[in-house]
Design a protein around this motif. Sequence first.
Motif: not given
Length: 236
Positions: A232-234, A8-9, A15-17, A192-194
Amino acid sequence: MNITVFDDLDQLYKGAAETFAELSEKSIQEKGKFVVALSGGSSPKAIFKLLADEYATRIDWSKIYFFWVDERWVPLNDDKSNAKMTFETLLDKVPVNKGHVFPMYKDNVLPEDFAKEYEAQIRNVLGDEGVFDFILLGMGDDGHTASLFPGEEILNEKDKWVEAYYLKPQEMFRITLTAPIINKAENILAVAFGETKRHALNEILNGTYNPELYPMQLIEKKENFRFFTDHKAMGN
């Protein structure tokens, strides 16, 4: 290239933070500073809000130098400005050194001239090697990153670190870091996602090398290049 697929986002943003925080601590401990180039868009906005909230006291903000990956050539008070968004969500909320902040815009200057000035600012901080400690990238549905858009001449740039050009489909000037300096960075994180990213992401990861059509392919797939995405992007 390290690919992490999140469920999930919220986990992705976290994770990015966390990546930003860990790299800042390491860089400041080793070099006394952390020099970054930030992207605009909705996903960085969520990451910046998280940094300003949960990481406000953990990070030594005074030792971070902030540049931008790219920018629309609009005043800093324009809602389309990446810098404006970053100030509102992060830089105005944490104790940064304002002398360490380098927005990618200047009044009463031609964008092409400011591109040279911006490169000089980078060299002043990083020297002639031009190695950023961290670069945060996004990716458009068409596979572009920074302001490296499909079919544009800037994709062939080999020497300049910063370039400005008129993007006809958007009827506006853009200013951007080029692929050569992005690829110099010690650490790169692309987010990048979605479902709308699925086709481009599949081409970038598995397709024939064709950066004229999918500019994200210009970013070299090295160990220091992390890609955060979702199922979703994968397509799984």
